[in-house]
Design a protein around this motif. Structure first.
Motif, short mmCIF file in Angstrom:
data_model
loop_
_atom_site.label_atom_id
_atom_site.label_comp_id
_atom_site.label_asym_id
_atom_site.label_seq_id
_atom_site.Cartn_x
_atom_site.Cartn_y
_atom_site.Cartn_z
N LEU A 1 1.27 4.08 -3.01
CA LEU A 1 1.18 5.51 -2.70
C LEU A 1 2.29 6.16 -3.15
O LEU A 1 2.34 7.34 -3.79
N THR B 1 -5.91 0.50 -3.15
CA THR B 1 -6.03 1.83 -3.70
C THR B 1 -7.42 2.29 -2.90
O THR B 1 -7.43 3.50 -2.65
N GLY C 1 1.00 -1.18 -0.21
CA GLY C 1 -0.01 -0.11 0.05
C GLY C 1 0.88 1.16 0.04
O GLY C 1 0.58 2.17 -0.90
N LEU D 1 -6.34 3.34 0.38
CA LEU D 1 -5.80 4.72 0.29
C LEU D 1 -6.77 5.82 -0.07
O LEU D 1 -6.65 7.05 0.52
N ARG D 2 -7.81 5.33 -0.80
CA ARG D 2 -8.67 6.52 -0.96
C ARG D 2 -9.74 6.78 0.09
O ARG D 2 -9.99 8.07 0.31
N VAL E 1 -0.05 7.10 7.27
CA VAL E 1 -0.20 6.24 5.88
C VAL E 1 -0.10 4.94 6.44
O VAL E 1 -1.23 4.16 6.53
N LEU F 1 -3.12 1.84 6.89
CA LEU F 1 -2.74 0.59 6.12
C LEU F 1 -3.17 -0.78 6.91
O LEU F 1 -3.26 -1.62 6.73
N TYR G 1 -5.88 9.73 1.06
CA TYR G 1 -4.59 10.03 0.53
C TYR G 1 -4.69 10.18 -1.13
O TYR G 1 -3.74 10.66 -1.58
#
Length: 164
Positions: A14, A46, A10, A49-50, A79, A83, A54
């Motif tokens: 990023l 993703t 992850g 992360l979305r 971050v 994750l 981020y």
């Protein structure tokens, strides 16, 4: 201690998105090829992360993912926690209580002190690193991180001297 594959991949995804030039994005397929991961796994990462804020998705034929904010404003520690979570948290003791409802060491636990100190040290160091700090070459990042680590060690020495 191990970094999970979700945290590692992850974070790499990023970072790859952060390295895109302005007005460029990366699709799930492009990320999959670049990182050697399945498209399904990249889609999962993703999505995480979305949801964490981020990255944003861009629509259309040349759509993909872009950073939601500047790389200099994205904290590495946050971050990694989004994750996979922290190494040690308040819920830790309840998770490892064995066959009992509560940990039999919940009142006096020397191990908890160790994990709290490890988490504190990790947080102190990683809170000082932004995604921007890692966009350059390995040598550049190594120099920056070495300087941060040396400064961190000096702070610990200073704190120890004050405590004595």
């Amino acid at each position: 201690m191990k970094i999970t594959s979700q945290e590692e991949y992850g974070f790499r995804i990023l970072l790859r998105i952060a390295r895109c030039k302005e007005n460029e994005s990366m699709s799930i397929q492009a990320l999959s090829v670049a990182e050697g991961l399945t498209m399904a796994y990249v889609a999962k990462l993703t999505r995480l992360l979305r949801k964490a804020g981020y990255i944003n998705s861009t629509p259309g034929n040349i759509g993909g993912y872009v950073l939601a904010r500047p790389a200099s404003e994205i904290n590495v520690n946050q971050v990694l926690k989004s994750l996979g979570g922290a190494l040690f948290s308040k819920e830790f003791c309840g998770t490892y209580s064995g066959a009992m409802r509560f940990c039999n060491n919940s009142v006096d636990c020397s191990v908890r002190s160790l994990w709290q100190m490890v988490q504190f040290s990790i947080d102190q160091l990683l809170d000082k690193v932004s995604l921007q700090d890692l966009i350059g070459t390995e040598k550049k990042s190594e120099n920056l991180l070495s300087n941060l680590f040396q400064a961190h060690l000096q702070l610990l020495k200073d704190a120890e001297a004050v405590a004595l």
